[in-house]
Design a protein around this motif. Structure first.
Motif, PDB file in Angstrom:
ATOM      1  N   ASP A   1       0.735  -1.234  -0.032  1.00 24.10           N
ATOM      2  CA  ASP A   1       0.163  -0.037   0.009  1.00 24.10           C
ATOM      3  C   ASP A   1       0.651   1.333  -0.021  1.00 24.10           C
ATOM      4  O   ASP A   1       0.600   2.060  -0.434  1.00 24.10           O
ATOM      5  CB  ASP A   1      -0.780  -0.021   1.209  1.00 24.10           C
TER       6      ASP A   1
ATOM      7  N   ARG B   1       3.631  10.012   4.341  1.00 21.85           N
ATOM      8  CA  ARG B   1       2.686   9.308   3.665  1.00 21.85           C
ATOM      9  C   ARG B   1       1.446   9.850   3.171  1.00 21.85           C
ATOM     10  O   ARG B   1       0.951  10.561   4.038  1.00 21.85           O
ATOM     11  CB  ARG B   1       2.405   7.937   4.581  1.00 21.85           C
ATOM     12  N   HIS B   2       0.986   9.662   2.314  1.00 27.64           N
ATOM     13  CA  HIS B   2      -0.421  10.241   2.021  1.00 27.64           C
ATOM     14  C   HIS B   2      -1.364   9.506   2.155  1.00 27.64           C
ATOM     15  O   HIS B   2      -1.941   8.590   1.301  1.00 27.64           O
ATOM     16  CB  HIS B   2      -0.306  10.730   0.264  1.00 27.64           C
ATOM     17  N   GLU B   3      -1.854   9.656   3.371  1.00 28.04           N
ATOM     18  CA  GLU B   3      -3.141   9.110   4.230  1.00 28.04           C
ATOM     19  C   GLU B   3      -4.085   9.826   4.480  1.00 28.04           C
ATOM     20  O   GLU B   3      -3.917  11.076   4.629  1.00 28.04           O
ATOM     21  CB  GLU B   3      -2.566   8.255   5.254  1.00 28.04           C
ATOM     22  N   ARG B   4      -5.113   9.286   4.999  1.00 27.60           N
ATOM     23  CA  ARG B   4      -6.253  10.061   5.230  1.00 27.60           C
ATOM     24  C   ARG B   4      -5.991  10.639   6.817  1.00 27.60           C
ATOM     25  O   ARG B   4      -5.983   9.763   7.693  1.00 27.60           O
ATOM     26  CB  ARG B   4      -7.599   9.430   5.252  1.00 27.60           C
TER      27      ARG B   4
ATOM     28  N   ARG C   1      -2.455   9.743  13.122  1.00 26.03           N
ATOM     29  CA  ARG C   1      -2.141   9.389  12.042  1.00 26.03           C
ATOM     30  C   ARG C   1      -1.974  10.533  10.931  1.00 26.03           C
ATOM     31  O   ARG C   1      -3.105  11.218  10.681  1.00 26.03           O
ATOM     32  CB  ARG C   1      -2.983   8.297  11.378  1.00 26.03           C
TER      33      ARG C   1
ATOM     34  N   GLU D   1       0.842   5.553  -1.123  1.00 28.43           N
ATOM     35  CA  GLU D   1       0.816   6.598  -0.140  1.00 28.43           C
ATOM     36  C   GLU D   1       2.043   7.307  -0.356  1.00 28.43           C
ATOM     37  O   GLU D   1       2.213   8.500   0.549  1.00 28.43           O
ATOM     38  CB  GLU D   1       0.965   5.820   1.299  1.00 28.43           C
TER      39      GLU D   1
ATOM     40  N   ARG E   1      -0.122  12.867   7.692  1.00 24.64           N
ATOM     41  CA  ARG E   1       0.741  12.793   6.339  1.00 24.64           C
ATOM     42  C   ARG E   1       2.331  13.060   6.585  1.00 24.64           C
ATOM     43  O   ARG E   1       3.093  12.627   6.172  1.00 24.64           O
ATOM     44  CB  ARG E   1       0.168  13.978   5.449  1.00 24.64           C
TER      45      ARG E   1
END
Length: 433
Positions: free
Chosen positions: A61, A114-117, A122, A66, A124
Motif C-alpha cells: 500500500d 505518507r499520503h493517508e487520510r 495518523r 501513499e 501525512r
C-alpha cells in the motif's frame, strides 16, 4: 480576498507550548539508547524512488498509494521517505558500515511522509525514532531491542498501558511454501473476502491475515497457520527470543496473524499496542529483515530493528497525564529589574548565574514595565522564583528572592551567594536535577 496561508492538511506545526514535551520524550529515548551503546545516524529526507520500490515492495500500500513522489529538474524520480529502515540500509551499504561482518547498532529520528487520510494519531507528515542493528543474527539482539523499549515504557510511566505482540514469519523459503497454501485457501473463499483482501490474494496474501474486517477474520479461523510451516532454525530462534523475554520479565502474547505491512520482514516481528488511542493502537513495531541488504544489492547481512511513532506516544502521555510537572513552566527563575542602573546590574548578574548554574532556566525581563506588569509576566512564565532588583537592592548589593509557587517568605540574598542560594532551593524543587 486571497485565501489565508495554512499548513498542508495532515502536516502540523508543533507549537512552543508543545515542544517541551517533545524534547523531553526525545531526550529520554536518546539517553536510553546511549546507555545501550547505540549511535545516531542522520539520513536525507528525500531519496531515489527506486530505493523504496526495491526495499518496501512495489505491491505494498505504501508504494502503490501513499508515497509523495515527484520528478526533479534532472528527470529523476524522488520520494519523501515514507519510513526510515530503507534509508538506513542504503546509508550502511553506501558507506560500507557493515562490511567484513562489522556490527552496527544505529538509531535515527525525524519526519516521514505518507499520503493517508489524516486522523488522530495518523498524519501525512509524522515523526519516528528508529533503531537498526546489523551483523547480529541471534535472538539475543531481538530481545535487547524489545527489552530496551520495555524499559522506555517504564521510564515514561506507561508500561501498564502497552502490550507486546510477537510472531515469527520464518525464512523466505518457508514463507514461500506457506504462501502457496494460504493462497489456495483464500481462493476457495475468495467471494466472501472484503475488497482489500481480494486485491491482496495474489499480490501480498500475508497481509490478508492482518485484515481489520471482522468477516474476513472469521474466515481466517480455518486458514493454514504460519507456525506449522516454520523450519527448525526458525523455531529455535523464536524459542530463544521468548526465553530471553521470560528471563527479563517482559510480558508478551503470541499473535499468529501479526505479519507487519512491509515485504522485507523475516523471522521475528513484534508490535507494542495500546487501547488508549482508539484505532491507532500501534505505538512501536519492528522485526528482523535478514534478506533486505542482499535484496538491495549488498552482501547477505542479518539485521533487525524497530520504529516508534512520536506523535502517538506524545498523545499517549497527554491522554494518561504522564507529563512531568517541570515541563509546564518555561523557566525556573524570572529576573525583574526596575530602572536603568538595575537593568544593567541584572544583566551582569544573570550572565554570572548562567556561568555558575548551566542548567538554570533564567529569563530576564525585557521591555521594562511597572512592578505589577513584570510580576504578571513572571507568574505567566511558570517560574518558581522571581528575582527583584530595584534601587534599594542595588544600593545594598542584594537581590530579593520571592517564591512564586509557595507561601514561603521573600528573602534578601547577597549577590555573591545568590547562585548557591538558588542551587540549594531549586535542587529541592528538582529544577536542576
Amino acid at each position: 480576498m486571497s485565501k489565508p496561508l495554512q499548513a498542508i492538511r495532515g502536516m502540523n506545526d508543533i507549537l512552543p507550548e508543545q515542544t517541551p514535551l517533545w524534547r523531553y520524550f526525545e531526550k529520554t529515548v536518546a539517553d536510553l539508547l546511549d546507555g545501550y551503546g547505540y549511535r545516531q545516524i542522520r539520513m536525507p529526507i528525500v531519496e531515489f524512488t527506486e530505493l523504496f520500490k526495491r526495499s518496501i515492495g512495489e505491491v505494498t500500500d505504501i508504494v502503490e498509494k501513499e508515497m509523495y513522489t515527484f520528478a526533479d529538474r534532472n528527470g529523476d524520480s524522488l520520494t519523501l521517505r515514507p519510513e526510515g529502515t530503507a534509508s538506513c540500509v542504503r546509508a550502511v551499504m553506501q558507506h560500507s558500515l557493515a562490511g567484513g561482518g562489522q556490527v552496527q547498532k544505529l538509531w535515527y529520528q525525524g519526519p516521514m511522509f505518507r499520503h493517508e487520510r489524516p486522523q488522530k494519531g495518523r498524519y501525512r507528515q509524522f515523526h519516528q525514532i528508529g533503531v537498526e542493528t546489523f551483523n547480529l543474527a541471534g535472538p539475543d539482539v531481538d530481545a535487547e531491542l524489545i527489552v530496551l523499549t520495555w524499559r522506555l515504557w517504564k521510564k515514561l510511566g506507561i508500561s501498564e498501558h502497552v502490550k507486546l505482540e510477537l510472531n515469527s514469519l520464518g525464512t523466505s523459503a518457508t514463507r514461500t511454501v506457506y504462501r502457496e497454501a494460504l493462497v489456495e485457501y483464500l481462493q476457495g473463499c475468495y467471494d466472501e473476502l472484503d475488497e482489500d483482501s481480494q486485491r491482496r490474494v495474489l499480490s501480498n496474501p500475508l497481509r490478508v491475515l492482518d485484515s481489520k474486517n471482522p468477516d474476513t477474520q472469521a474466515l481466517l479461523m480455518d486458514a493454514p497457520q504460519l507456525e506449522d510451516y516454520l523450519d527448525e532454525n526458525s523455531q529455535t530462534h523464536f524459542a530463544g527470543l521468548r526465553a530471553r523475554l521470560d528471563a527479563a520479565g517482559v510480558p508478551y502474547v503470541i499473535n499468529p496473524r501479526l505479519v507487519r505491512g512491509l515485504d522485507y520482514y523475516s523471522e521475528t516481528v513484534f508490535e507494542w499496542v495500546t487501547d488508549q488511542l482508539g484505532a491507532q493502537g500501534t505505538v512501536c513495531a519492528g522485526g528482523r529483515y535478514d534478506g533486505l541488504v542482499e535484496q538491495m544489492g549488498g552482501r547477505a547481512t542479518p539485521a533487525v530493528g524497530f520504529a516508534m511513532g512520536i506523535e502517538r506516544l506524545i498523545l499517549m502521555l497527554e491522554t494518561l497525564g504522564k507529563i512531568p510537572e517541570a515541563l509546564s513552566r518555561q523557566v525556573d527563575v524570572y529576573f525583574c529589574a526596575f530602572g536603568e542602573a538595575s537593568e544593567l546590574a541584572a544583566l551582569n548578574l544573570a550572565e554570572r548565574l548562567r556561568d555558575e548554574l548551566p542548567q538554570l532556566r533564567l529569563q530576564v525581563n525585557a521591555g521594562a514595565g511597572s512592578f505589577k506588569s513584570q510580576f504578571k509576566k513572571a507568574d505567566k512564565s511558570g517560574a518558581l522564583y522571581a528575582l527583584i532588583l530595584g534601587d534599594n537592592e542595588l544600593e545594598s548589593n542584594t537581590v530579593a528572592v520571592k517564591p512564586l509557587r509557595t507561601d514561603a517568605e521573600q528573602q534578601s540574598v547577597a549577590w555573591d551567594v545568590l547562585s548557591e542560594h538558588l542551587r540549594n532551593n531549586l535542587c529541592d524543587d528538582a529544577a536542576l536535577n
